[in-house]
Design a protein around this motif. Structure first.
Motif, PDB file in Angstrom:
ATOM      1  N   GLU A 506       0.833  -1.213   0.000  1.00 44.09           N
ATOM      2  CA  GLU A 506       0.000   0.000   0.000  1.00 44.09           C
ATOM      3  C   GLU A 506       0.870   1.267   0.000  1.00 44.09           C
ATOM      4  N   LEU A 507       1.937   1.283   0.793  1.00 47.85           N
ATOM      5  CA  LEU A 507       2.836   2.438   0.862  1.00 47.85           C
ATOM      6  C   LEU A 507       3.611   2.618  -0.442  1.00 47.85           C
ATOM      7  N   GLN A 508       3.995   1.533  -1.081  1.00 43.42           N
ATOM      8  CA  GLN A 508       4.711   1.622  -2.370  1.00 43.42           C
ATOM      9  C   GLN A 508       3.809   2.213  -3.452  1.00 43.42           C
ATOM     10  N   GLN A 509       2.531   1.853  -3.432  1.00 42.85           N
ATOM     11  CA  GLN A 509       1.595   2.436  -4.400  1.00 42.85           C
ATOM     12  C   GLN A 509       1.408   3.932  -4.130  1.00 42.85           C
ATOM     13  N   GLU A 510       1.343   4.328  -2.820  1.00 43.56           N
ATOM     14  CA  GLU A 510       1.225   5.745  -2.449  1.00 43.56           C
ATOM     15  C   GLU A 510       2.455   6.520  -2.912  1.00 43.56           C
ATOM     16  N   GLN A 511       3.629   5.869  -2.882  1.00 45.41           N
ATOM     17  CA  GLN A 511       4.866   6.513  -3.325  1.00 45.41           C
ATOM     18  C   GLN A 511       4.817   6.830  -4.819  1.00 45.41           C
ATOM     19  N   ARG A 512       4.306   5.884  -5.615  1.00 47.10           N
ATOM     20  CA  ARG A 512       4.203   6.114  -7.070  1.00 47.10           C
ATOM     21  C   ARG A 512       3.176   7.203  -7.375  1.00 47.10           C
ATOM     22  N   THR A 513       2.051   7.201  -6.643  1.00 48.17           N
ATOM     23  CA  THR A 513       1.021   8.224  -6.868  1.00 48.17           C
ATOM     24  C   THR A 513       1.539   9.613  -6.508  1.00 48.17           C
ATOM     25  N   THR A 514       2.275   9.696  -5.390  1.00 48.98           N
ATOM     26  CA  THR A 514       2.817  10.984  -4.947  1.00 48.98           C
ATOM     27  C   THR A 514       3.814  11.523  -5.960  1.00 48.98           C
ATOM     28  N   SER A 515       4.644  10.668  -6.545  1.00 51.33           N
ATOM     29  CA  SER A 515       5.612  11.102  -7.561  1.00 51.33           C
ATOM     30  C   SER A 515       4.910  11.720  -8.753  1.00 51.33           C
ATOM     31  N   GLN A 516       3.774  11.109  -9.181  1.00 49.23           N
ATOM     32  CA  GLN A 516       3.030  11.655 -10.310  1.00 49.23           C
ATOM     33  C   GLN A 516       2.410  13.009  -9.959  1.00 49.23           C
ATOM     34  N   LEU A 517       1.886  13.155  -8.715  1.00 52.91           N
ATOM     35  CA  LEU A 517       1.300  14.427  -8.284  1.00 52.91           C
ATOM     36  C   LEU A 517       2.371  15.521  -8.208  1.00 52.91           C
ATOM     37  N   ILE A 518       3.584  15.176  -7.746  1.00 55.82           N
ATOM     38  CA  ILE A 518       4.680  16.151  -7.693  1.00 55.82           C
ATOM     39  C   ILE A 518       5.019  16.641  -9.091  1.00 55.82           C
ATOM     40  N   ALA A 519       5.066  15.722 -10.053  1.00 57.05           N
ATOM     41  CA  ALA A 519       5.368  16.113 -11.435  1.00 57.05           C
ATOM     42  C   ALA A 519       4.293  17.051 -11.972  1.00 57.05           C
ATOM     43  N   ASP A 520       3.017  16.765 -11.643  1.00 61.67           N
ATOM     44  CA  ASP A 520       1.918  17.627 -12.110  1.00 61.67           C
ATOM     45  C   ASP A 520       2.043  19.029 -11.509  1.00 61.67           C
ATOM     46  N   GLN A 521       2.347  19.121 -10.216  1.00 63.08           N
ATOM     47  CA  GLN A 521       2.474  20.427  -9.557  1.00 63.08           C
ATOM     48  C   GLN A 521       3.671  21.205 -10.095  1.00 63.08           C
ATOM     49  N   GLU A 522       4.777  20.496 -10.374  1.00 62.62           N
ATOM     50  CA  GLU A 522       5.968  21.171 -10.913  1.00 62.62           C
ATOM     51  C   GLU A 522       5.684  21.740 -12.299  1.00 62.62           C
ATOM     52  N   ARG A 523       4.913  21.009 -13.122  1.00 67.25           N
ATOM     53  CA  ARG A 523       4.545  21.531 -14.446  1.00 67.25           C
ATOM     54  C   ARG A 523       3.674  22.777 -14.307  1.00 67.25           C
ATOM     55  N   GLU A 524       2.724  22.730 -13.360  1.00 68.96           N
ATOM     56  CA  GLU A 524       1.851  23.888 -13.158  1.00 68.96           C
ATOM     57  C   GLU A 524       2.653  25.103 -12.662  1.00 68.96           C
TER      58      GLU A 524
END
Length: 640
Positions: A506-524
């Protein structure tokens, strides 16, 4: 508003005693250093705004003598004719010293200065005078368009504030129109500002990065919950330990019975020892009471002895004071005896029987009067001496009697002090002779209790060490129980492993999701920064379009890629701070030209240090030019 300086008259202002100048569209004032060029500027700004050309209001305008001291009692005066949109106005300002002679003083004291104001030779109050000038032009704008150094000498934030007022606001739609990539945020910008969106994205990115940084440690911590063990071997160990513990419990039951008997005998010993202690306490109570009574007598004698010491000291001090007073009276009596003899021996001075004016012998009747007065005064002095002598003799007799009484009291006090000290010493010796405690070795009850305690202690020794053996059994059982608990904890881990493995996934999946959200925020954030840069570039281009020679850098890129507000004047890419004096003046004139065009005003422009600028570099200006140049002239020269 077109403002021109036509004439100026200066009197007793700083180093200028008297000076009158007629100005044209371009006026050159030259002279050596310290001949008064800058003083002309200072007098003009003092006339209008009560400040010098640098904007200081606390500068000294009074002239000095050769020693550098201010010259008092001279009137300082500055007059100027200003032409505003074709209308000429005469402004006059004078300053006089206020000398006041305070009540009771013969010298007047300076109580400050008094400024007087006139417009067209009509006296005005300071308030009306300032209001008239403010209608012509504000002090801030006047300073900016009359001195090439005025704008660049402001703090960069103040410069930036003025520049931003020169152009209309750059809207978000203006920026979006410059690049299609900004269309994706156009809808959001209708509801939120760029700063709000940036702050929101930065906050979300900060929280996501924090979460991302914490996840590896959380995964690692969860993985530590996986138990690596041989669970079959643990089951065998568990059964073996449980069997050993049961055997120890059986042995412990047998040993506990013997321990109970030993405990009963020990309790009996403790009771006998308590009875023995109570016997000792009762026997010693009378001894303690006797010691307490003797100690009370010691304390009472000690307190009385200390009080008698203080009484002796007080009586001795009083005797000393009486003896000093007795000696003083005896000395005074000797002086009176000596004085009595001297007065008795006094004779009439023959000179007193002569006239003090002509030195002739006085008539008989007047002489007899003089002699009678002398004898009367002599007799009066002798009577006073005798009276004082009798009083002194009485004082001496009284003091001698008092000293005798005090000495007798002192002898009694000393005798009492010795007596109290003897009482204290005797009581201390009596206390020292008493024993520390009552001897009970011959007491029958004491002998009985001691024998009973000895008998019971022998009985315990004969019963052996049952309590020690029981403690050994219990300690060994506790060790086996601790080992059994560890084995059980390992077996519990078998059940937890499945839950731990699910949590790690569960924590490993949260890690992958968080990485994608960070990339989205950095683009914005990057798009918002690009939008901000485009807006800043558009704003800078609109402002710099107002100037011909200079341009302003209003933003600078930081190390982290962000933008920071600034305001730096540039000429052909060179910072204003790196320009020489001449180019700084030319840059300042360009700024004045832009401000004159924007505000549609012009005023006299004072160019100090004009010798550093080539004439061909000075641009054509709408305003009146007054050039202050350093030359070899010993005095001021005016060229129009």
């Amino acid at each position: 508003m077109n403002l021109r300086l036509k004439k100026i008259y200066i009197e007793n202002f700083k180093g200028i005693k008297q000076l009158a100048i007629d100005f044209q569209e371009k006026t050159i004032i030259s002279g050596q250093n310290a001949t008064g060029k800058t003083t002309i500027m200072d007098s003009f700004t003092w006339l209008l705004f009560n400040k010098d050309s640098e904007g200081k209001s606390d500068f000294d305008i009074r002239p000095n003598d050769r020693e550098g001291d201010p010259i008092d009692n001279v009137v300082i005066k500055v007059s100027a004719v200003l032409k505003a949109d074709g209308k000429e106005t005469l402004f006059t300002k004078t300053q006089e010293q206020n000398w006041v002679k305070k009540k009771g003083s013969e010298v007047s004291q300076l109580q400050g200065n008094i400024n007087k104001y006139e417009i067209n030779e009509i006296p005005k109050t300071e308030k009306d005078y300032k209001a008239y000038i403010e209608e012509l032009m504000s002090e801030e704008l006047f300073k900016l368009i009359t001195s090439p150094q005025a704008f660049t000498s402001l703090k960069w934030k103040d410069q930036r504030t003025i520049l931003l007022k020169l152009v209309s606001e750059v809207t978000d739609q203006d920026v979006i129109a410059t690049d299609e990539k900004f269309i994706v945020i156009s809808q959001t910008l209708q509801e939120f500002s760029v700063d709000d969106l940036t702050a929101k994205a930065k906050k979300a990115l900060k929280e996501l990065n924090k979460r991302q940084a914490e996840l590896p440690a959380r995964i690692d911590e969860a993985s530590k919950g996986l138990v690596q063990a041989d669970f079959s071997e643990c089951e065998i160990q568990k059964a073996d330990l449980e069997q050993q513990i049961r055997k120890l419990e059986e042995q412990e039951t047998s040993a506990a019975k013997a321990g109970e008997a030993i405990a009963q005998v020990n309790n009996a010993i403790m009771q006998k020892q308590f009875d023995l202690g109570e016997l000792k306490r009762t026997a010693n109570e009378a001894l303690i009471s006797q010691k307490r009574e003797i100690q009370r007598r010691i304390d009472d004698a000690g307190y009385a002895f200390s009080g008698l010491i203080r009484d002796c000291e007080r009586i001795e001090k009083e005797i000393q004071q009486k003896e000093e007073l007795l000696e003083s009276n005896r000395t005074f009596r000797e002086a009176l005896l000596k004085n009595h003899k001297e007065v008795q021996a006094m004779q009439m001075d023959p000179n007193n029987l002569c006239c003090p004016m002509c030195n002739q012998t006085l008539p008989v009747d007047q002489g007899e009067i003089k002699i009678a007065e002398f004898q009367a005064n002599k007799q009066k002095s002798l009577e006073d001496i005798v009276k004082n002598g009798k009083q002194t003799a009485t004082n001496i007799g009284n003091l001698e009697g008092e000293i005798k009484d005090l000495n007798e009291r002192l002898d009694v006090c000393k005798a009492n002090k010795i007596e109290q000290n003897k009482k204290k010493t005797a009581a201390m010796e009596e206390l020292a002779a008493l024993p520390q405690q009552v001897e009970l070795s011959d007491n029958p009850k004491y002998q009985f209790l001691s024998a009973e305690i000895q008998k019971l202690e022998n009985q315990v020794r004969e019963m052996g060490t049952g309590s020690g053996y029981l403690n050994q059994l219990r300690q060994k059982k506790e060790e086996l129980i601790a080992r059994l608990d560890r084995v059980k904890a390992t077996l519990i881990g078998k059940e937890n492993n499945q839950r731990v493995q699910a949590r790690v996934l569960e924590l490993q999946q949260e890690q992958r999701t968080t990485s994608q959200l960070i990339a989205d925020q950095e683009r914005e954030l990057f798009l918002l920064e690009e939008f901000t840069k485009a807006k800043m570039d558009l704003l800078s281009s609109r402002i710099n379009a107002k100037f011909k020679l200079v341009n302003f850098r209003l933003f600078e890129t930081q190390i982290n890629g962000g933008y920071k507000e600034t305001c730096e004047c540039m000429v052909n890419g060179v910072p204003f701070s790196s320009l020489n004096t001449g180019h700084r003046v030319v840059a300042g004139l360009d700024i004045i030209t832009a401000l004159q065009g924007i505000y549609e005003v012009s005023a006299p422009i004072f160019i100090d240090n004009a010798e550093s600028v080539n004439d061909f570099n000075i641009p054509d200006m709408e305003g009146q030019l007054i050039l202050l140049k350093v030359s070899e002239n010993s005095g001021l020269e005016v060229e129009v």
